[in-house]
Write a protein that holds these residues in place. Structure first.
Motif, PDB file in Angstrom:
ATOM      1  N   LEU A 120       0.823  -1.209   0.000  1.00 54.29           N
ATOM      2  CA  LEU A 120       0.000   0.000   0.000  1.00 54.29           C
ATOM      3  C   LEU A 120       0.860   1.262   0.000  1.00 54.29           C
ATOM      4  O   LEU A 120       0.560   2.231  -0.709  1.00 54.29           O
ATOM      5  CB  LEU A 120      -0.933  -0.014   1.221  1.00 54.29           C
ATOM      6  N   ILE A 121       1.946   1.248   0.795  1.00 54.28           N
ATOM      7  CA  ILE A 121       2.858   2.401   0.800  1.00 54.28           C
ATOM      8  C   ILE A 121       3.514   2.552  -0.572  1.00 54.28           C
ATOM      9  O   ILE A 121       3.649   3.658  -1.097  1.00 54.28           O
ATOM     10  CB  ILE A 121       3.925   2.233   1.897  1.00 54.28           C
ATOM     11  N   GLY A 122       3.913   1.420  -1.158  1.00 54.26           N
ATOM     12  CA  GLY A 122       4.523   1.456  -2.479  1.00 54.26           C
ATOM     13  C   GLY A 122       3.591   2.015  -3.534  1.00 54.26           C
ATOM     14  O   GLY A 122       4.002   2.822  -4.390  1.00 54.26           O
ATOM     15  N   ILE A 123       2.326   1.603  -3.506  1.00 55.21           N
ATOM     16  CA  ILE A 123       1.337   2.128  -4.456  1.00 55.21           C
ATOM     17  C   ILE A 123       1.166   3.627  -4.263  1.00 55.21           C
ATOM     18  O   ILE A 123       1.066   4.398  -5.237  1.00 55.21           O
ATOM     19  CB  ILE A 123      -0.001   1.391  -4.295  1.00 55.21           C
ATOM     20  N   GLY A 124       1.146   4.079  -2.990  1.00 53.59           N
ATOM     21  CA  GLY A 124       1.018   5.512  -2.721  1.00 53.59           C
ATOM     22  C   GLY A 124       2.215   6.298  -3.230  1.00 53.59           C
ATOM     23  O   GLY A 124       2.071   7.366  -3.839  1.00 53.59           O
ATOM     24  N   ILE A 125       3.422   5.776  -3.010  1.00 52.61           N
ATOM     25  CA  ILE A 125       4.633   6.454  -3.481  1.00 52.61           C
ATOM     26  C   ILE A 125       4.681   6.458  -5.004  1.00 52.61           C
ATOM     27  O   ILE A 125       5.096   7.445  -5.629  1.00 52.61           O
ATOM     28  CB  ILE A 125       5.883   5.773  -2.887  1.00 52.61           C
ATOM     29  N   GLN A 126       4.238   5.363  -5.611  1.00 55.20           N
ATOM     30  CA  GLN A 126       4.194   5.324  -7.072  1.00 55.20           C
ATOM     31  C   GLN A 126       3.269   6.408  -7.612  1.00 55.20           C
ATOM     32  O   GLN A 126       3.604   7.099  -8.587  1.00 55.20           O
ATOM     33  CB  GLN A 126       3.717   3.957  -7.555  1.00 55.20           C
ATOM     34  N   ALA A 127       2.097   6.578  -6.974  1.00 57.03           N
ATOM     35  CA  ALA A 127       1.167   7.618  -7.413  1.00 57.03           C
ATOM     36  C   ALA A 127       1.786   9.006  -7.259  1.00 57.03           C
ATOM     37  O   ALA A 127       1.646   9.871  -8.139  1.00 57.03           O
ATOM     38  CB  ALA A 127      -0.134   7.519  -6.612  1.00 57.03           C
ATOM     39  N   MET A 128       2.479   9.215  -6.146  1.00 52.74           N
ATOM     40  CA  MET A 128       3.128  10.506  -5.915  1.00 52.74           C
ATOM     41  C   MET A 128       4.205  10.776  -6.959  1.00 52.74           C
ATOM     42  O   MET A 128       4.282  11.883  -7.525  1.00 52.74           O
ATOM     43  CB  MET A 128       3.738  10.527  -4.519  1.00 52.74           C
ATOM     44  N   LEU A 129       5.033   9.764  -7.234  1.00 45.10           N
ATOM     45  CA  LEU A 129       6.103   9.932  -8.223  1.00 45.10           C
ATOM     46  C   LEU A 129       5.542  10.113  -9.630  1.00 45.10           C
ATOM     47  O   LEU A 129       6.109  10.855 -10.436  1.00 45.10           O
ATOM     48  CB  LEU A 129       7.042   8.730  -8.173  1.00 45.10           C
ATOM     49  N   SER A 130       4.438   9.444  -9.926  1.00 46.63           N
ATOM     50  CA  SER A 130       3.790   9.634 -11.230  1.00 46.63           C
ATOM     51  C   SER A 130       3.305  11.073 -11.382  1.00 46.63           C
ATOM     52  O   SER A 130       3.385  11.658 -12.469  1.00 46.63           O
ATOM     53  CB  SER A 130       2.620   8.657 -11.386  1.00 46.63           C
ATOM     54  N   ALA A 131       2.801  11.654 -10.281  1.00 46.87           N
ATOM     55  CA  ALA A 131       2.379  13.055 -10.316  1.00 46.87           C
ATOM     56  C   ALA A 131       3.576  13.978 -10.538  1.00 46.87           C
ATOM     57  O   ALA A 131       3.489  14.969 -11.277  1.00 46.87           O
ATOM     58  CB  ALA A 131       1.678  13.415  -9.010  1.00 46.87           C
ATOM     59  N   VAL A 132       4.705  13.651  -9.909  1.00 45.84           N
ATOM     60  CA  VAL A 132       5.934  14.437 -10.107  1.00 45.84           C
ATOM     61  C   VAL A 132       6.364  14.382 -11.571  1.00 45.84           C
ATOM     62  O   VAL A 132       6.729  15.407 -12.165  1.00 45.84           O
ATOM     63  CB  VAL A 132       7.061  13.911  -9.194  1.00 45.84           C
ATOM     64  N   ILE A 133       6.306  13.185 -12.152  1.00 47.52           N
ATOM     65  CA  ILE A 133       6.680  13.033 -13.561  1.00 47.52           C
ATOM     66  C   ILE A 133       5.755  13.862 -14.451  1.00 47.52           C
ATOM     67  O   ILE A 133       6.213  14.547 -15.378  1.00 47.52           O
ATOM     68  CB  ILE A 133       6.634  11.548 -13.966  1.00 47.52           C
ATOM     69  N   SER A 134       4.453  13.819 -14.181  1.00 46.89           N
ATOM     70  CA  SER A 134       3.490  14.602 -14.970  1.00 46.89           C
ATOM     71  C   SER A 134       3.773  16.093 -14.863  1.00 46.89           C
ATOM     72  O   SER A 134       3.706  16.829 -15.864  1.00 46.89           O
ATOM     73  CB  SER A 134       2.064  14.302 -14.495  1.00 46.89           C
ATOM     74  N   TYR A 135       4.100  16.556 -13.653  1.00 50.41           N
ATOM     75  CA  TYR A 135       4.409  17.978 -13.463  1.00 50.41           C
ATOM     76  C   TYR A 135       5.662  18.370 -14.247  1.00 50.41           C
ATOM     77  O   TYR A 135       5.696  19.416 -14.911  1.00 50.41           O
ATOM     78  CB  TYR A 135       4.602  18.272 -11.973  1.00 50.41           C
ATOM     79  N   LEU A 136       6.681  17.531 -14.179  1.00 51.06           N
ATOM     80  CA  LEU A 136       7.917  17.825 -14.910  1.00 51.06           C
ATOM     81  C   LEU A 136       7.671  17.873 -16.412  1.00 51.06           C
ATOM     82  O   LEU A 136       8.254  18.706 -17.121  1.00 51.06           O
ATOM     83  CB  LEU A 136       8.973  16.770 -14.587  1.00 51.06           C
ATOM     84  N   MET A 137       6.802  16.994 -16.894  1.00 49.90           N
ATOM     85  CA  MET A 137       6.488  16.998 -18.326  1.00 49.90           C
ATOM     86  C   MET A 137       5.760  18.285 -18.726  1.00 49.90           C
ATOM     87  O   MET A 137       5.928  18.786 -19.843  1.00 49.90           O
ATOM     88  CB  MET A 137       5.633  15.779 -18.669  1.00 49.90           C
ATOM     89  N   LEU A 138       4.959  18.822 -17.799  1.00 49.36           N
ATOM     90  CA  LEU A 138       4.213  20.051 -18.104  1.00 49.36           C
ATOM     91  C   LEU A 138       5.121  21.275 -18.166  1.00 49.36           C
ATOM     92  O   LEU A 138       4.888  22.184 -18.972  1.00 49.36           O
ATOM     93  CB  LEU A 138       3.123  20.269 -17.052  1.00 49.36           C
ATOM     94  N   ILE A 139       6.150  21.294 -17.314  1.00 49.16           N
ATOM     95  CA  ILE A 139       7.003  22.483 -17.267  1.00 49.16           C
ATOM     96  C   ILE A 139       8.226  22.358 -18.177  1.00 49.16           C
ATOM     97  O   ILE A 139       8.987  23.319 -18.304  1.00 49.16           O
ATOM     98  CB  ILE A 139       7.482  22.761 -15.820  1.00 49.16           C
ATOM     99  N   GLY A 140       8.408  21.214 -18.790  1.00 45.84           N
ATOM    100  CA  GLY A 140       9.603  20.983 -19.594  1.00 45.84           C
ATOM    101  C   GLY A 140       9.580  21.729 -20.922  1.00 45.84           C
ATOM    102  O   GLY A 140       8.528  22.124 -21.435  1.00 45.84           O
ATOM    103  N   ASN A 141      10.763  21.945 -21.468  1.00 52.41           N
ATOM    104  CA  ASN A 141      10.884  22.547 -22.788  1.00 52.41           C
ATOM    105  C   ASN A 141      10.361  21.597 -23.852  1.00 52.41           C
ATOM    106  O   ASN A 141      10.440  20.374 -23.714  1.00 52.41           O
ATOM    107  CB  ASN A 141      12.353  22.888 -23.092  1.00 52.41           C
ATOM    108  N   THR A 142       9.867  22.160 -24.928  1.00 51.36           N
ATOM    109  CA  THR A 142       9.242  21.358 -25.976  1.00 51.36           C
ATOM    110  C   THR A 142      10.203  20.329 -26.555  1.00 51.36           C
ATOM    111  O   THR A 142       9.822  19.191 -26.819  1.00 51.36           O
ATOM    112  CB  THR A 142       8.731  22.273 -27.106  1.00 51.36           C
ATOM    113  N   HIS A 143      11.466  20.699 -26.717  1.00 47.20           N
ATOM    114  CA  HIS A 143      12.412  19.788 -27.360  1.00 47.20           C
ATOM    115  C   HIS A 143      12.860  18.663 -26.419  1.00 47.20           C
ATOM    116  O   HIS A 143      13.458  17.687 -26.863  1.00 47.20           O
ATOM    117  CB  HIS A 143      13.631  20.556 -27.892  1.00 47.20           C
ATOM    118  N   ASP A 144      12.612  18.807 -25.094  1.00 49.47           N
ATOM    119  CA  ASP A 144      12.975  17.752 -24.147  1.00 49.47           C
ATOM    120  C   ASP A 144      11.857  16.734 -23.940  1.00 49.47           C
ATOM    121  O   ASP A 144      12.111  15.614 -23.477  1.00 49.47           O
ATOM    122  CB  ASP A 144      13.338  18.360 -22.785  1.00 49.47           C
ATOM    123  N   ILE A 145      10.625  17.122 -24.264  1.00 52.68           N
ATOM    124  CA  ILE A 145       9.471  16.256 -23.988  1.00 52.68           C
ATOM    125  C   ILE A 145       9.548  14.922 -24.745  1.00 52.68           C
ATOM    126  O   ILE A 145       9.327  13.860 -24.155  1.00 52.68           O
ATOM    127  CB  ILE A 145       8.150  16.983 -24.314  1.00 52.68           C
TER     128      ILE A 145
END
Length: 343
Positions: free
Chosen positions: A161-186
């Motif tokens: 359960l902790i692992g699933i929660g951390i995975q969800a948190m890290l997935s949100a971090v990845i999504s945020y990074l993709m939103l703020i990233g430069n177009t050529h890095d995406i």
């Protein structure tokens, strides 16, 4: 009566051993067939004779470049990464006695992915830095998950359960990074987190090959106690298994293989999740199935890559195909475990 019982046990063990060896051989044969197909099939299909001649060192116009520079590195990346995911996933599932306790579900690969995407988006780092960050991220995630799950007493259900929660948190971090990233890095980040064999080069595969070759024999040696650990702590201790040492070595070996494989190909979805159950179904559960699970992982990656590259009008990364196959099984497994009240 005693002799009949002993003969029955010996015969049963011999049948199990025969099943293990025969099915392992069949899995190895399938891996070889897929490997040959990976070298033959591409924009140009080369006959087996040309493939053999190129591998033997003969220079054939067109074929030498395609096979040695493009297809052979792709084959090695898929073969060794698939084996690492399969063997590592089996160790986690068996040692923790739960099919959900695998690197995909409990967030280990998500930790590697988040670290790699951060380096790509924020630092525009080189492939070497991205790979190192991916390994460190996976190891840090493991330490965090096991530290939070320990509590007063270790609980497998709490860990999942902790692992699933951390995975969800890290997935949100990845999504945020993709939103703020430069177009050529995406595109680079997207290709990496999807899990892909594209762009594999022999010069970049040395850490993966070294890690698998180093840790698989270690896992096989300590894997002798893996089946005994399934009986429980007290039973394993009474049978002479050094439980803490065995768990530590197996966890470190599995995490290192999975982290390096993720750093090389990205997190190829559900290979670590599916390989163990498939191997157990075909080979049986009388022996430690580290090698069969690794072979199943290689089969899944190589087969999915061939399907993703050549079965459709558009080419898909290998992780997309394995995700399509693995997601329904995850849903089915969650429903089954929930009905049994084991989660």
């Amino acid at each position: 009566m005693m002799n009949k019982t002993m003969n029955f046990i010996v015969d049963l063990r011999m049948r199990h051993r025969k099943q293990f060896l025969s099915m392992t051989f069949i899995l190895s044969l399938i891996v070889c067939m897929l490997s040959v197909a990976m070298l033959m099939i591409g924009n140009t299909i080369y006959p087996v004779s040309d493939v053999v001649r190129v591998l033997m060192g003969e220079d054939i116009k067109g074929a030498t470049f395609a096979i040695e520079t493009i297809r052979l590195p792709r084959l090695f990346a898929g073969l060794f990464a698939g084996f690492a995911f399969g063997a590592g996933g089996y160790v986690f599932q068996t040692m923790l006695r739960n099919p959900l306790a695998n690197p995909n579900v409990i967030g280990i690969t998500a930790g590697s992915s988040a670290a790699a995407v951060f380096c790509i988006i924020v630092w525009q780092a080189s492939n070497t830095v991205v790979s190192i960050a991916s390994i460190v991220g996976g190891l840090a995630t493991v330490l965090l998950i096991f530290g939070l799950a320990k509590g007063a007493s270790f609980s497998i259900g709490r860990l999942i359960l902790i692992g699933i929660g951390i995975q969800a948190m890290l997935s949100a971090v990845i999504s945020y990074l993709m939103l703020i990233g430069n177009t050529h890095d995406i595109p680079t980040a997207m290709r990496w987190i999807s899990g892909s064999l594209n762009g594999a080069k022999m010069s970049n595969l040395s850490p993966l090959l070294f890690t698998v070759i180093l840790f698989v024999p270690i896992m096989m040696y300590f894997g002798k106690g893996l089946k005994i650990l399934e009986l429980g702590e007290q039973a394993a201790l009474s049978l002479g298994v050094h439980t803490n040492r065995t768990r530590l070595v197996l966890i470190v070996s599995a995490v290192m293989m999975i982290a390096v494989a993720t750093a090389t190909t990205g997190p190829i979805a559900f290979v670590a999740f599916l390989s163990g159950p498939i191997a157990n179904r075909f080979v049986g559960t009388s022996y430690s199935n580290i090698i069969p699970s690794g072979l199943v992982g290689a089969i899944l990656v190589l087969g999915a890559d061939l399907i993703g590259q050549y079965a459709f009008a558009v080419r898909y990364p290998v992780g997309v195909i394995t995700g399509i196959v693995g997601a329904p099984y995850l849903i089915y497994l969650l429903i089954r475990i929930n009905r049994k009240g084991k989660l």
